[in-house]
Each structure stands twice: as structure tokens, then as C-alpha cells.
Motif scaffolding. Structure first.
Motif, mmCIF file in Angstrom:
data_model
loop_
_atom_site.group_PDB
_atom_site.id
_atom_site.type_symbol
_atom_site.label_atom_id
_atom_site.label_comp_id
_atom_site.label_asym_id
_atom_site.label_seq_id
_atom_site.Cartn_x
_atom_site.Cartn_y
_atom_site.Cartn_z
ATOM 1 N N THR A 138 15.806 63.394 -61.497
ATOM 2 C CA THR A 138 14.689 64.135 -60.939
ATOM 3 C C THR A 138 13.876 63.255 -59.997
ATOM 4 O OG1 THR A 138 14.558 65.524 -62.911
ATOM 5 C CG2 THR A 138 12.624 65.462 -61.497
ATOM 6 N N ARG A 139 13.585 62.041 -60.420
ATOM 7 C CA ARG A 139 12.769 61.149 -59.599
ATOM 8 C C ARG A 139 13.550 60.570 -58.427
ATOM 9 N NH1 ARG A 139 11.800 57.253 -63.163
ATOM 10 N NH2 ARG A 139 13.452 55.942 -62.352
ATOM 11 N N ASP A 140 14.799 60.215 -58.668
ATOM 12 C CA ASP A 140 15.553 59.464 -57.675
ATOM 13 C C ASP A 140 16.319 60.327 -56.675
ATOM 14 O OD1 ASP A 140 14.662 57.172 -58.901
ATOM 15 O OD2 ASP A 140 16.443 56.962 -60.152
ATOM 16 N N ALA A 141 16.701 61.536 -57.070
ATOM 17 C CA ALA A 141 17.548 62.345 -56.193
ATOM 18 C C ALA A 141 16.832 63.522 -55.563
ATOM 19 C CB ALA A 141 18.765 62.853 -56.968
ATOM 20 N N ASP A 199 4.380 68.533 -52.417
ATOM 21 C CA ASP A 199 3.116 68.230 -53.111
ATOM 22 C C ASP A 199 2.666 69.386 -53.997
ATOM 23 O OD1 ASP A 199 3.060 65.786 -51.862
ATOM 24 O OD2 ASP A 199 1.641 66.391 -50.301
ATOM 25 N N GLU A 200 2.730 70.623 -53.476
ATOM 26 C CA GLU A 200 2.282 71.782 -54.255
ATOM 27 C C GLU A 200 3.147 71.979 -55.483
ATOM 28 O OE1 GLU A 200 1.258 76.541 -53.542
ATOM 29 O OE2 GLU A 200 2.687 75.513 -52.233
ATOM 30 N N VAL A 201 4.449 71.823 -55.329
ATOM 31 C CA VAL A 201 5.371 71.987 -56.453
ATOM 32 C C VAL A 201 5.166 70.884 -57.485
ATOM 33 C CG1 VAL A 201 7.805 71.997 -57.129
ATOM 34 C CG2 VAL A 201 7.076 73.192 -55.052
ATOM 35 N N ALA A 202 5.031 69.650 -57.025
ATOM 36 C CA ALA A 202 4.834 68.525 -57.950
ATOM 37 C C ALA A 202 3.572 68.716 -58.786
ATOM 38 C CB ALA A 202 4.758 67.220 -57.165
ATOM 39 N N GLU A 203 2.505 69.140 -58.136
ATOM 40 C CA GLU A 203 1.255 69.352 -58.872
ATOM 41 C C GLU A 203 1.408 70.464 -59.891
ATOM 42 O OE1 GLU A 203 -3.466 70.456 -58.086
ATOM 43 O OE2 GLU A 203 -2.048 70.413 -56.408
ATOM 44 N N ALA A 204 2.057 71.569 -59.488
ATOM 45 C CA ALA A 204 2.233 72.702 -60.401
ATOM 46 C C ALA A 204 3.051 72.297 -61.618
ATOM 47 C CB ALA A 204 2.905 73.856 -59.669
ATOM 48 N N LEU A 205 4.138 71.585 -61.416
ATOM 49 C CA LEU A 205 4.975 71.172 -62.539
ATOM 50 C C LEU A 205 4.253 70.182 -63.450
ATOM 51 C CD1 LEU A 205 8.409 70.766 -60.708
ATOM 52 C CD2 LEU A 205 7.772 72.564 -62.325
ATOM 53 N N ALA A 222 14.679 69.483 -61.077
ATOM 54 C CA ALA A 222 13.229 69.429 -60.856
ATOM 55 C C ALA A 222 12.432 69.967 -62.033
ATOM 56 C CB ALA A 222 12.876 70.209 -59.589
ATOM 57 N N GLY A 223 13.096 70.646 -62.971
ATOM 58 C CA GLY A 223 12.401 71.213 -64.114
ATOM 59 C C GLY A 223 11.902 72.624 -63.889
ATOM 60 N N ILE A 224 12.536 73.354 -62.963
ATOM 61 C CA ILE A 224 12.144 74.734 -62.657
ATOM 62 C C ILE A 224 13.071 75.683 -63.404
ATOM 63 C CG2 ILE A 224 11.879 76.455 -60.836
ATOM 64 C CD1 ILE A 224 11.339 74.126 -58.910
#
Length: 316
Positions: free
Chosen positions: A4-7, A12-18, A122-124
Motif C-alpha cells: 500500500t505504501r510502496d506501490a 490527498d482527499e482519499v488518504a485523509e478519508a481512509l 489501498a484499503g477501499i
């Protein structure tokens, strides 16, 4: 390595929401680059993102840009994928193509299968598309079966769609999903839909009514440790459908042209969808846009319903 972090690079909006547990809905990009003509494609992409936001979720359109898998795109990036911003070199990228596109620093529009894989990294949990790929007609000779089915068997993402694309063998596709243990739900109907049409001639494997019932099934699947995806087939709105009797002859004509023109492999579906638009004088494009809108509304509602309730820890 943390994939998730490396690939995968999160917008920004998605990262904050997750990070705070807000509902997020993944959206594919092949429908933008290869599924519709410009500028209808970029207008549809922006509208669908707006519908997801109106439904209380954050949209995350997924693509590979300059070799980097991106989850959540800006307006200029949507324009590039649509072909209006120098994106003519955007490749259609399924799961098998992702390593090549990444290693070569290319642009890739993700199919259903590739979007599922990147969304999961991404965890979606919820993904909205138009129609599923599946077993192509004549697959007994061609062995042409979409990677969508393989990914659904292996990746725990809930896919909201308008059923299997009408150009495919719907019966064999449903049989393959059953064999692979993929739950198939139909929202609000006892019959499985066929993309442009509400009717396919095949019964719904399981009927649900509304987002809460979908979320309950998804939650039960996860509690059992099932690692497959879940298909949620949402029939095209009545006012926008093309009856199966009308679209069938058009599809047969377009299919008949494949051999004459030597079209095979990954070029088949884009050609057929484009040709059907021509043969229906644009009616199929209008239906395609309408069903994606409807799927986005349901997908946002499912994503919201899956968010744990603060008091009980259970999905709403």
C-alpha cells in the motif's frame, strides 16, 4: 515491503478519508479512456465523482500515471485520461499489464480487475463500474475469459455494476462466478440484469433490496473470512434501458464484424462498445452513462452503510 505504501500513491482527499475511516468508493479509468468518446467521457467522470460525494463518500478514480498507480485523481488527470490532455498514449491495463506499465513509466487506464487489485491495496472496500467482464461468446474455441472473473475470485472488493456486459455469455459468466465462490447479488430484482437491459433471461442468484441489505451480506462474507469479491448487480433504470430484444440484433451484427476485421483479445470489448454506439445512433452511450450514474448512487450508499457505527462497532 508494504504494498500500500510502496506501490500505490493515494490522493490527498482519499488518504485523509481512509485515515479517519470515512467511506471511499473506487472508480475505474478504462471507462474514461476506452469506454466512451471525448468529451462525454470526462464529463461523465466528473459527474460520477460528484454523485459519490453527494452520497456521502469520497471518490477515488484509479489509474497508472507515469508508471505510478494512483488512487484518487485531480481534474487535469481525468482530462488526460479522457484524451483531451495529451493522453492518447494511455494503455488499457489489466492486472497482468500493471508491472509492465509501472516499470516502463507509462500511463495505464485500469480495467475492473486492475482497479479491484489497486483498490484493495489501498484499503477501499467498494468499487463502482458500468458492467463486468466475463466469458466471451465462443469462448469454447477462443478461451477468451475476462480477468475480471479471476480477480473477483481472489480480491475482497464489492463491485457495484449493471450486470455483465450484454456482449458476453451471461450464463457461462454466472456459472464461473458460482464455481469461484463469488456471491452475486441483484438489487431490487429477481432477474439478473444485462447491462443495457434489465432482463437477461437468468434468475438473480440472490436478491437484495437497498444498500443496507447489501452491506449486511458483505459484512457476513467478511466475518466468514471469504477472500472473494462480492458482485452487486444494479439494473439500469427503467427509463434508460434498451430492451433485450432491441439490443440483441445490434450486438449480433457487431460480433459478426469481429472476424471480418481481425479484431481479437483486449481490442474486442472497446470495438464492440464503440460499434454499438454507432449502430444505435448514440442510444447505447446514453444508457451507459445513465447506468453508471445509478451505480454510483448505490455504491456510495453501500460504502456509507459499511462504515462501523461508533457505538456498536457494527456496520449501519
Amino acid at each position: 515491503m508494504n504494498p500500500t505504501r510502496d506501490a500505490v500513491r493515494l490522493g490527498d482527499e482519499v488518504a485523509e478519508a481512509l485515515s479517519v475511516g470515512r467511506p471511499v468508493v473506487a472508480l475505474e479509468s478504462t471507462i474514461i479512456s476506452h469506454g466512451m468518446p471525448y468529451p462525454d467521457n470526462v464529463a461523465m467522470a466528473r459527474e460520477v465523482e460528484g454523485i459519490v460525494r453527494e452520497g456521502g463518500a469520497v471518490p477515488a478514480t484509479i489509474a497508472v500515471l507515469d508508471g505510478v498507480p494512483r488512487v484518487g485523481l485531480g481534474d487535469d488527470e481525468l482530462e488526460l485520461l479522457a484524451g483531451g490532455g495529451g493522453g492518447r498514449g494511455v494503455l488499457k491495463a489489466s492486472v497482468r499489464d500493471l508491472p509492465y506499465v509501472m516499470a516502463r513509466g507509462l500511463h495505464g487506464a485500469t480495467t475492473v480487475a486492475a482497479t479491484m487489485r489497486l483498490a484493495s491495496l489501498a484499503g477501499i472496500e467498494v468499487f463502482v463500474t458500468g458492467g463486468l467482464g466475463g466469458v466471451h461468446r465462443g469462448a469454447a474455441e477462443s478461451f477468451d475469459v475476462s480477468a475480471d472473473l479471476t480477480e473477483l475470485a481472489a480480491t475482497p472488493v464489492t463491485v457495484v455494476c449493471a450486470g455483465v456486459k450484454s456482449i458476453l455469455d451471461i450464463g457461462l459468466t454466472l456459472e464461473t462466478l458460482e464455481t469461484n465462490g463469488v456471491p452475486v447479488l441483484v438489487d431490487g430484482s429477481d432477474e439478473f440484469p444485462a447491462f443495457y437491459s434489465r432482463s437477461s433471461g437468468f434468475a438473480a442468484p440472490s436478491r437484495v433490496d437497498g444498500a443496507d441489505e447489501v452491506a449486511a451480506v458483505v459484512s457476513a462474507a467478511r466475518s466468514l473470512g471469504l477472500t472473494s469479491g462480492v458482485v452487486v448487480a444494479h439494473p439500469v433504470p427503467v427509463a434508460d434501458e434498451i430492451p433485450a430484444s432491441a439490443i440483441g440484433a445490434v450486438i449480433d451484427r457487431a460480433l459478426g464484424e469481429l472476424g471480418e476485421r481481425g479484431i481479437t483479445g483486449k481490442d474486442v470489448t472497446p470495438y464492440l462498445l464503440s460499434r454499438i454506439v454507432e449502430l444505435t445512433d448514440g442510444a447505447s452511450l446514453a444508457t451507459n452513462i445513465a447506468l453508471v450514474r445509478a451505480n454510483a448512487r448505490l455504491g456510495a450508499a453501500v460504502a456509507v452503510a459499511l462504515v462501523p457505527h461508533p457505538a456498536s462497532g457494527l456496520a449501519r
